[in-house]
Every structure is written in C-alpha cells, then in structure tokens.
Scaffold this motif. Structure first.
Motif, PDB file in Angstrom:
ATOM      1  N   PRO A   1      38.974  32.116  11.801  1.00  0.00           N
ATOM      2  CA  PRO A   1      37.942  31.466  10.986  1.00  0.00           C
ATOM      3  C   PRO A   1      36.970  30.661  11.835  1.00  0.00           C
ATOM      4  O   PRO A   1      37.365  30.009  12.810  1.00  0.00           O
ATOM      5  CB  PRO A   1      38.751  30.544  10.067  1.00  0.00           C
ATOM      6  N   LEU A   2      35.714  30.686  11.448  1.00  0.00           N
ATOM      7  CA  LEU A   2      34.705  29.908  12.161  1.00  0.00           C
ATOM      8  C   LEU A   2      35.044  28.424  12.148  1.00  0.00           C
ATOM      9  O   LEU A   2      34.832  27.721  13.145  1.00  0.00           O
ATOM     10  CB  LEU A   2      33.336  30.141  11.504  1.00  0.00           C
TER      11      LEU A   2
ATOM     12  N   ASP B   1      34.488  22.656  18.777  1.00  0.00           N
ATOM     13  CA  ASP B   1      33.066  22.311  18.721  1.00  0.00           C
ATOM     14  C   ASP B   1      32.278  23.049  19.792  1.00  0.00           C
ATOM     15  O   ASP B   1      31.176  23.543  19.537  1.00  0.00           O
ATOM     16  CB  ASP B   1      32.875  20.803  18.908  1.00  0.00           C
ATOM     17  N   GLN B   2      32.854  23.123  20.993  1.00  0.00           N
ATOM     18  CA  GLN B   2      32.150  23.790  22.101  1.00  0.00           C
ATOM     19  C   GLN B   2      31.944  25.271  21.798  1.00  0.00           C
ATOM     20  O   GLN B   2      30.850  25.812  21.987  1.00  0.00           O
ATOM     21  CB  GLN B   2      32.929  23.633  23.404  1.00  0.00           C
TER      22      GLN B   2
ATOM     23  N   GLY C   1      24.641  27.590  18.241  1.00  0.00           N
ATOM     24  CA  GLY C   1      23.584  26.712  18.718  1.00  0.00           C
ATOM     25  C   GLY C   1      23.572  25.354  18.041  1.00  0.00           C
ATOM     26  O   GLY C   1      22.750  24.498  18.361  1.00  0.00           O
ATOM     27  N   LEU C   2      24.491  25.132  17.101  1.00  0.00           N
ATOM     28  CA  LEU C   2      24.549  23.866  16.376  1.00  0.00           C
ATOM     29  C   LEU C   2      25.373  22.839  17.136  1.00  0.00           C
ATOM     30  O   LEU C   2      26.318  23.178  17.852  1.00  0.00           O
ATOM     31  CB  LEU C   2      25.156  24.084  14.990  1.00  0.00           C
ATOM     32  N   LYS C   3      25.018  21.548  16.941  1.00  0.00           N
ATOM     33  CA  LYS C   3      25.733  20.473  17.619  1.00  0.00           C
ATOM     34  C   LYS C   3      25.948  19.305  16.654  1.00  0.00           C
ATOM     35  O   LYS C   3      25.250  19.182  15.646  1.00  0.00           O
ATOM     36  CB  LYS C   3      24.933  19.970  18.822  1.00  0.00           C
ATOM     37  N   GLY C   4      26.916  18.459  17.009  1.00  0.00           N
ATOM     38  CA  GLY C   4      27.095  17.195  16.312  1.00  0.00           C
ATOM     39  C   GLY C   4      27.253  17.323  14.821  1.00  0.00           C
ATOM     40  O   GLY C   4      28.064  18.104  14.311  1.00  0.00           O
TER      41      GLY C   4
END
Length: 267
Positions: free
Chosen positions: A111-112, A117-118, A125-128
C-alpha cells in the motif's frame, strides 16, 4: 447545438490538469473562462478529498469533485451527510483484500500509505504536510505497481473479491466494483437530474479510461515523453482527441479549441 448549462468539464488532475511538479499555472486562465461561461470544472482524481480541497482553493473552484478514483463525490452543494456521495468500500476492508491477494499470488502488494516518507516523496514528489493529506484516504487502496507478469493472477483474484484494479502511471489503485471514475460521473449526473449533460473528459493514464468512456468529448493528455500507450490502445476503437502539448498546456489548448468550436456552432 450545445447548451452551456448542460456542459461539464470533468478532468483528471495529476499529469492532466497539471504536471508532476504540481504546477497549475497553465490551466488557470482557461478555468476562469469556463467559470465566466458557467461551465462546471469537476476534478476527477485519485487524490484524496483533503488534497483536492487545497487545489480547489488555489483555482477558486466551487463545483462538486470526485476523489479516490471515483470512490467518493464531495461538494458543498450536495444534499448528503457531510456533502458526500460514497460509492467505494472502506479502506480497511480493501487493505485486507490486498493482503489476501498478496498471499495468493506470493507477491507483496505494498500500500502507498505504508511506505516511508522518503519513498513516498521519491514516488510522488510530495513532502511534509502534503504526504499527510495524501494518506488521508478512506475509500480506495493505492499500492505500488506490481510487475506486469503478475497482472493476470491479480485480476483473477479481483473477480473473487469484488474489486477492480486500475493501473496508473505511478501506482495502481484498488476499488470496489461499485466505484470508478465513470460510475462517479454517472452518479453525479443522476444526482443533477439533468439528462442533457454533455461531458468533456480529460485524462492521461489507464485509470482514466472509465472517465473517458463516459465522456462525450474524450481528450487524452500526453506527458513530456508522449501519451500513455496503454491508454491509447484501449481507446483505439473510440473517437478521441490527443493533445499536442503535455500536461496543463495540452489541457489549456484543447479546452480552448473545443469551447471555441462549441461557441461557434451554437451561434
């Protein structure tokens, strides 16, 4: 002759309305034009409701929106509990089905929401905080794309569990057989009680096929390296337009051309 009050633009988001750097700039002026013409812009995406709320705010959109690949419809004007129409199955149930299929095919479908997080940043491309919004998922199960040689086994299992899997450019999505982008479009049309609605549909990957098949005007948006060939193959027997420019630039160009043609025809 097209009645603009019965014309909807229904658009995928990632890779269609914007590129994978999440730049919405190319489409903004065209969205303003559509709003001036009172043409709804209905986002129809694999993203979560939490993610789409941010995008709608940036684009000043107030129309209903379809999330989690058609598993739910949201909108302030929907006369439903919490402004939702739910078509999908609960995330927890889909997660158990994914585990069962993994065991049957002897391959770990991941699952995604379970990757680090890395890893999620490298994939999306998403962060935080954006990762938190992405994981706020309730009615669909995105997971890392499996090897193509496992797809036949997976699809056999899906029939037994009452689910479907749609493969996107970056990940796959498991949904209840009662939900996909096309079924959500039809549910929203039924809710509107307007049988004359014409849909301008835009998408870029195979998980947009139900969206496009349920659109009167089908527009495929390519990426910088060209269109998704699997999507093109599945649309070959239908009439569709392939944009010449990628991502939001193709979106802008094709919408502008089509709206201009419909305006001229109306006159």
């Amino acid at each position: 002759m097209i009645d603009f009050s019965s014309l909807w633009v229904v658009s995928d988001v990632d890779g269609t309305l914007m590129d994978h750097s999440y730049d919405l700039t190319p489409a903004k002026e065209t969205i303003k034009l559509l709003q001036e013409l009172s043409i709804p812009v209905i986002l129809c995406t694999s993203k979560t409701a939490a993610e789409v709320k941010v995008i709608r705010k940036e684009l000043n959109l107030t129309d209903p929106y379809i999330v989690e690949n058609g598993a739910a419809i949201h909108g302030e004007t929907l006369k439903r509990v919490n402004g939702e129409i739910i078509l999908g199955e609960k995330y927890e149930i889909l997660e158990n089905i994914l585990i069962s299929i993994s065991n049957e095919i002897n391959y770990n479908l991941q699952p995604l929401n379970n990757i680090s997080d890395q890893e999620a940043t490298e994939l999306t491309g998403l962060k935080g905080h954006s990762l938190d919004l992405m994981r706020d998922r309730h009615w669909s199960m995105p997971f890392l794309n499996p090897p193509e040689n496992k797809e036949e086994e997976i699809n056999i299992c899906c029939k037994r569990f009452g689910v479907e899997i749609f493969r996107g450019n970056r990940m796959s999505h498991m949904l209840s057989i009662n939900s996909n982008k096309g079924k959500a479009i039809n549910a929203l049309k039924n809710y509107s009680n307007n049988p004359n609605i014409k849909i301008i549909g835009l998408g870029d990957s195979p998980n947009d096929l139900p969206l496009l098949l349920n659109s009167d005007y089908k527009i495929v948006i390519p990426g910088p390296g060209g269109p998704n060939l699997k999507l093109i193959e599945k649309l070959n027997e239908y009439s569709f337009t392939l944009a010449t420019d990628p991502n939001g630039y193709g979106w802008k160009s094709e919408i502008n051309k089509l709206i201009n043609n419909l305006v001229l025809n109306k006159r």
